[in-house]
Design an enzyme around this catalytic site. Structure first.
Site, PDB file in Angstrom:
ATOM      1  N   GLU A   1     -64.246  37.477   9.335  1.00  0.00           N
ATOM      2  CA  GLU A   1     -64.041  38.125   7.994  1.00  0.00           C
ATOM      3  C   GLU A   1     -63.348  39.134   7.892  1.00  0.00           C
ATOM      4  O   GLU A   1     -63.123  39.552   9.129  1.00  0.00           O
ATOM      5  CB  GLU A   1     -65.755  38.448   8.091  1.00  0.00           C
TER       6      GLU A   1
ATOM      7  N   LYS B   1     -67.991  34.673  -0.940  1.00  0.00           N
ATOM      8  CA  LYS B   1     -69.655  35.467  -0.078  1.00  0.00           C
ATOM      9  C   LYS B   1     -69.835  36.099  -1.403  1.00  0.00           C
ATOM     10  O   LYS B   1     -69.881  36.765  -2.287  1.00  0.00           O
ATOM     11  CB  LYS B   1     -68.667  36.558   0.511  1.00  0.00           C
TER      12      LYS B   1
ATOM     13  N   CYS C   1     -70.782  37.468   7.161  1.00  0.00           N
ATOM     14  CA  CYS C   1     -71.603  39.354   6.894  1.00  0.00           C
ATOM     15  C   CYS C   1     -72.805  39.036   6.398  1.00  0.00           C
ATOM     16  O   CYS C   1     -73.477  38.969   6.825  1.00  0.00           O
ATOM     17  CB  CYS C   1     -70.225  39.569   6.528  1.00  0.00           C
TER      18      CYS C   1
END
Ligand SMILES: *[C@@H]1O[C@H](CO)[C@@H](O)[C@H](O)[C@H]1NC(C)=O
Ligand SMILES: *[C@@H]1O[C@H](CO)[C@@H](O)[C@H](O)[C@H]1NC(C)=O
Ligand SMILES: *[C@@H]1O[C@H](CO)[C@@H](O)[C@H](O)[C@H]1NC(C)=O
Length: 382
Positions: free
Chosen positions: A96, A196, A229
């Site tokens: 990321e 995300k 993440c």
């Protein structure tokens, strides 16, 4: 869009920069008994990348300047793909924020964003059809790397999606901005993308109006899931994806700051692989001064990991992953069917994402599977 912060995020803030775990080199450890037989396998790679960052992410730049910076990172990606290709790698994962960096505002990141048509609506090979859409230079390079290396390639970039004022969710500046993962097949086709969901203090990006639950198919290993993440701590999409028992692998770009006691990168990645009985391909960025290091290829049986607070360099991890179903030959907690059962018992809130969520980290901890101080030699061994 409001970004809902959980208790976990406050804890993360509290522990920011609080980590000084010193383990060096790639470590491999077994924690479930390995099987001894011939099995089909594939070769995976993750690259822990020291991203070249904008000296001032708040400053406004041109698209040309933004591309110059991003191309420096993409040059390094390309070198890694070349090395990986020589070792027979079939899928590679990059971290990321590895291409554009972080700490932007909504406005200052704009020149760094690629336009991305939905892979569900158009079939597109950016390397072969570079002129089909404007502002797709990063996607083109990534696609060409996949072609050149003849491997699946997963990377993270910023994307923009124009919207109309008739759309009630449309931001005032007329576009959505997303923190996006993309997957290219080995012929350069854009196979899928993931936006995300659980942003972590990322003013530059919008939370997608609905959660992307993304899986993609590969000819060498079947179905992979994908998220990013901070997502790893939440039911949607992380835990929800794993309810599909065909998902036996996960690709996971991350930009993770290590936090003790329970949120060091390797620890959470490995805990996830064991708890959910999946192969977990995690690529972190490498900025030791910010506590960012820790990438790995984790199977329920074994971890190949890299955590390095000393070296300024990036690091490529390559590992062979067995495809054999491990059911029946390993302890209960390594058994995918068993895990799937455990997950099916969890309530899935359909109308509300912020209530009744049982973050993955709690589930893993409840199952007693997160290695911690005194329990594991993973982070504290020399
Ligand atoms: C980004 O923000 C963090 C925390 O505010 C700061 O410590 C760091 O130096 C910043 N990095 C860059 C590249 O601007
Ligand atoms: C390219 O890869 C995609 C996804 O694996 C596949 O569906 C498609 O048939 C391939 N195209 C060519 C021309 O081989
Ligand atoms: C796995 O399955 C066994 C037998 O069905 C059950 O007793 C056990 O609690 C399960 N373990 C987990 C972690 O779900």
């Amino acid at each position: 869009m409001v970004c809902i912060m959980s208790g976990a995020s406050r804890q993360l803030t509290l522990f920011l920069y609080g980590c000084c775990v010193a383990a060096l080199g790639v470590q491999a450890e077994e924690h479930c008994p390995a099987e001894r037989h011939q099995a089909a396998q594939y070769v995976a790679a993750v690259y822990e990348h020291r991203s070249i960052l904008s000296p001032n992410p708040l400053a406004l730049t041109s698209r040309k300047q933004a591309l110059e910076l991003m191309n420096q990172n993409l040059d390094i990606y390309e070198q890694q793909v070349t090395i990986a290709a020589q070792k027979g790698v079939q899928i590679i994962v990059f971290p990321e924020d590895g291409i554009h960096g972080f700490n932007f505002t909504r406005t200052s990141i704009y020149p760094f964003l690629d336009f991305m048509p939905s892979p569900h609506l158009v079939r597109w090979n950016p390397c072969l059809e570079p002129h089909r859409f404007h502002d797709t230079e990063v996607l083109q390079r990534l696609s060409c790397m996949a072609v050149k290396g003849e491997m699946f390639l997963v990377a993270n970039l910023g994307t923009k999606q124009p919207c109309h004022s008739s759309d009630p969710g449309c931001p005032n500046d007329g576009r959505y901005q997303y923190n996006t993962n993309v997957v290219f097949s080995s012929n350069g086709t854009l196979v899928d993308s993931y936006r995300k969901q659980n942003l972590y203090f990322e003013a530059a990006f919008n939370t997608p109006p609905e959660v992307d639950h993304i899986t993609f198919d590969t000819p060498f290993a079947g179905k992979f899931g994908m998220f990013t993440c901070f997502d790893i701590l939440f039911l949607h999409p992380a835990v929800r994806l794993l309810r599909d028992s065909e998902v036996k692998h996960v690709v996971y770009p991350t930009a993770w700051m290590n936090q003790l006691p329970l949120l060091a990168a390797i620890q959470i990645q490995r805990g996830f692989a064991i708890a959910f009985g999946v192969n977990f391909l995690a690529a972190n960025i490498h900025h030791p001064s910010l506590g960012m290091t820790g990438s790995g290829i984790h199977t329920p049986l074994k971890s190949f990991w890299h955590h390095d607070m000393e070296s300024p360099e990036g690091h490529l991890i390559i590992a062979q992953i067995q495809l054999e179903d491990t059911a029946g030959s390993v302890p209960d907690h390594c058994n995918k069917a068993n895990i799937t059962n455990a997950l099916s018992a969890m309530p899935l809130p359909s109308d509300s994402l912020d209530s009744d969520e049982k973050p993955a980290v709690t589930l893993i901890r409840d199952m007693g599977l997160i290695p911690g101080p005194g329990r594991s030699h993973m982070l504290w061994s020399n």
